[in-house]
Design an enzyme around this catalytic site. Structure first.
Site, PDB file in Angstrom:
ATOM      1  N   HIS A   1       0.804  -1.229   0.000  1.00 17.53           N
ATOM      2  CA  HIS A   1       0.000   0.000   0.000  1.00 17.53           C
ATOM      3  C   HIS A   1       0.836   1.278   0.000  1.00 17.53           C
ATOM      4  CE1 HIS A   1       1.018   0.116   4.262  1.00 17.53           C
ATOM      5  NE2 HIS A   1       0.624   1.368   4.267  1.00 17.53           N
TER       6      HIS A   1
HETATM    7  C1  UD1 Z   1      -1.698   6.126   5.572  1.00 16.05           C
HETATM    8  C2  UD1 Z   1      -0.374   6.529   6.232  1.00 16.05           C
HETATM    9  C3  UD1 Z   1       0.573   5.348   6.213  1.00 16.05           C
HETATM   10  C4  UD1 Z   1      -0.061   4.108   6.821  1.00 16.05           C
HETATM   11  C5  UD1 Z   1      -1.386   3.832   6.106  1.00 16.05           C
HETATM   12  C6  UD1 Z   1      -2.083   2.640   6.711  1.00 16.05           C
HETATM   13  C7  UD1 Z   1       0.212   8.914   5.936  1.00 16.05           C
HETATM   14  C8  UD1 Z   1       1.129   9.850   5.247  1.00 16.05           C
HETATM   15  N1  UD1 Z   1       0.261   7.616   5.504  1.00 16.05           N
HETATM   16  O1  UD1 Z   1      -1.404   5.830   4.214  1.00 16.05           O
HETATM   17  O2  UD1 Z   1       1.726   5.686   6.985  1.00 16.05           O
HETATM   18  O3  UD1 Z   1       0.821   3.030   6.653  1.00 16.05           O
HETATM   19  O4  UD1 Z   1      -2.217   4.993   6.224  1.00 16.05           O
HETATM   20  O5  UD1 Z   1      -3.166   2.218   5.931  1.00 16.05           O
HETATM   21  O6  UD1 Z   1      -0.514   9.310   6.811  1.00 16.05           O
HETATM   22  N2  UD1 Z   1      -8.709   5.854   0.890  1.00 16.05           N
HETATM   23  C9  UD1 Z   1      -9.967   5.348   0.760  1.00 16.05           C
HETATM   24  N3  UD1 Z   1     -10.658   5.053   1.917  1.00 16.05           N
HETATM   25  C10 UD1 Z   1     -10.143   5.236   3.145  1.00 16.05           C
HETATM   26  C11 UD1 Z   1      -8.864   5.775   3.251  1.00 16.05           C
HETATM   27  C12 UD1 Z   1      -8.143   6.068   2.125  1.00 16.05           C
HETATM   28  O7  UD1 Z   1     -10.476   5.161  -0.338  1.00 16.05           O
HETATM   29  O8  UD1 Z   1     -10.824   4.933   4.147  1.00 16.05           O
HETATM   30  C13 UD1 Z   1      -7.936   6.124  -0.345  1.00 16.05           C
HETATM   31  C14 UD1 Z   1      -8.022   7.534  -0.856  1.00 16.05           C
HETATM   32  O9  UD1 Z   1      -7.984   7.494  -2.243  1.00 16.05           O
HETATM   33  C15 UD1 Z   1      -6.763   8.160  -0.331  1.00 16.05           C
HETATM   34  C16 UD1 Z   1      -5.789   7.000  -0.401  1.00 16.05           C
HETATM   35  O10 UD1 Z   1      -6.564   5.852  -0.085  1.00 16.05           O
HETATM   36  O11 UD1 Z   1      -6.354   9.259  -1.094  1.00 16.05           O
HETATM   37  C17 UD1 Z   1      -4.632   7.106   0.554  1.00 16.05           C
HETATM   38  O12 UD1 Z   1      -5.100   7.324   1.896  1.00 16.05           O
HETATM   39  P1  UD1 Z   1      -4.188   8.151   2.939  1.00 16.05           P
HETATM   40  O13 UD1 Z   1      -4.821   8.139   4.283  1.00 16.05           O
HETATM   41  O14 UD1 Z   1      -3.861   9.485   2.337  1.00 16.05           O
HETATM   42  O15 UD1 Z   1      -2.848   7.354   2.967  1.00 16.05           O
HETATM   43  P2  UD1 Z   1      -2.570   5.786   3.120  1.00 16.05           P
HETATM   44  O16 UD1 Z   1      -1.954   5.335   1.849  1.00 16.05           O
HETATM   45  O17 UD1 Z   1      -3.752   5.046   3.634  1.00 16.05           O
END
Ligand code: UD1
Length: 352
Positions: free
Chosen positions: A202
């Site tokens: 991820h």
């Molecule tokens: C975040 C953390 C990472 C952690 C990970 C665990 C930061 C910088 N990164 O990364 O350290 O390892 O969480 O999972 O804080 N999205 C959804 N639904 C959700 C959440 C996210 O669709 O409930 C999608 C969105 O398109 C979003 C993308 O996932 O833009 C990334 O989510 P984000 O929280 O920005 O970062 P993670 O990759 O989850």
């Protein structure tokens, strides 16, 4: 004493579970603030439900966005919450954007700040998490380190006088859940009596570059046993945008797993392939060999005896994923499952 926890992303809910229990058990008033960084049911609510965490007292609902937008929205919304609640401690967890936002908001309001899982270092400045954890440690009044290695980093950076090793709270929750699910049927599409691999990918550095993502997925597809791949929303979005099929070869995709299902699968798997910090550690605790698709790991203790092996380009995944269990003892570098109580005790002792 009143402690206000700020969480927002999946690994933080796992760490919150033992902390919420230990804080309440010690008679500490505990306020839970959820930033809303993760919001899908299987990325958030399922963890609160399955791990028996009380519902958040306050939910900011910030959702997704670029780093600046997401972090800035949290900062703006945390100010009035902190002003109203005026806790004795703001407690932040790990290294996500929710961590750094709450750390900044707390210190600007002169609220005592404690950082759980302090002192981890990958020394890779391209990772957003590395900035989040370094800046949070330096803002904190109390650094709660999971290991001696983490304490060593804090001491080297001049933070030794405000740091204490409490152990790793993920041991507390992982081993408890392992015992709860022992003997229950697996909820992933494999036969537990035959070898299978559990894989998760991820991280931005593995998903955001199309070529890199493509080669990692091809490497997973070539593993000779079934590969269960719970698909994080970032992986799903990036693979779709790049036209990469996730159901190639031996890969069997599933939705992100609830925590007990993940622990059950990791314990039963013959190998784990991942870029997650938490899953590297869970594999180690559960005695499952792990292959980490990264150039380095913050959890260097897992590398001992070959229990975790770094494979930066996934070029050896096909062989490494199905290797035999090492014979080396793992020891207890992350503590014995009493970290949450130790962290609460430190919060009480350091409370001014
Ligand atoms: C975040 C953390 C990472 C952690 C990970 C665990 C930061 C910088 N990164 O990364 O350290 O390892 O969480 O999972 O804080 N999205 C959804 N639904 C959700 C959440 C996210 O669709 O409930 C999608 C969105 O398109 C979003 C993308 O996932 O833009 C990334 O989510 P984000 O929280 O920005 O970062 P993670 O990759 O989850």
């Amino acid at each position: 004493m009143r402690v206000l926890s700020v969480v927002g992303a999946r690994p933080q809910f796992v760490k919150l579970a033992p902390m919420a229990k230990a804080l309440t058990g010690a008679g500490v008033e505990h306020v839970i603030v959820h930033t809303g960084q993760h919001y899908d049911v299987n990325m958030s609510d399922s963890f609160f439900k399955e791990l028996g965490i009380p519902d958040p007292d306050i939910h900011l609902g910030v959702g997704s966005g670029s780093h600046g937008v997401q972090t800035g929205n949290m900062l703006a919304q945390l100010d009035p919450v902190f002003e109203t609640e005026r806790p004795d401690w703001v407690l932040v967890y790990g290294d996500t954007n929710s961590t750094i936002a709450a750390a900044l908001a707390a210190v600007k309001l002169h609220l005592p700040l404690a950082h759980l899982e302090a002192g981890l270092r990958s020394f890779n400045r391209a990772m957003p998490e590395e900035h989040n954890r370094v800046l949070t440690d330096h803002a904190a009044d109390l650094c709660l380190a999971p290991t001696e290695v983490a304490l060593g980093h804090l001491v080297a950076e001049g933070l030794g006088d405000r740091s204490v090793v409490v152990g790793d709270v993920m041991v507390d929750v992982c081993l408890q859940v392992r015992d709860q699910v022992a003997g229950r049927p697996l909820t992933v599409p494999v036969d537990r009596d035959h070898p299978f691999v559990l894989a998760t990918i991820h991280r931005a550095e593995n998903t955001d570059d199309e070529q890199r993502l493509r080669s990692i997925i091809i490497a997973l597809a070539e593993i000779t046993v079934p590969v269960v791949l719970p698909v994080h929303p970032r992986l799903a979005a990036k693979a779709t945008a790049a036209g990469i099929s996730l159901t190639q070869g031996n890969i069997r995709t599933v939705d992100p797993l609830p925590y007990p299902a993940l622990v059950g699968a990791a314990a039963a798997a013959s190998g784990v392939v991942t870029d997650s910090g938490g899953l590297q550690k869970e594999a180690f605790l559960l005695g499952t060999p792990c292959t980490t698709v990264r150039t380095e790991t913050e959890w260097v203790e897992t590398l001992g005896g070959g229990w975790n092996i770094l494979d930066p380009d996934a070029s050896h995944v096909a062989q490494l994923a199905v290797r035999r269990k090492p014979s080396a003892e793992r020891g207890e570098p992350f503590g014995r499952g009493t970290a949450a109580e130790a962290a609460v005790q430190a919060l009480v002792e350091f409370n001014r």
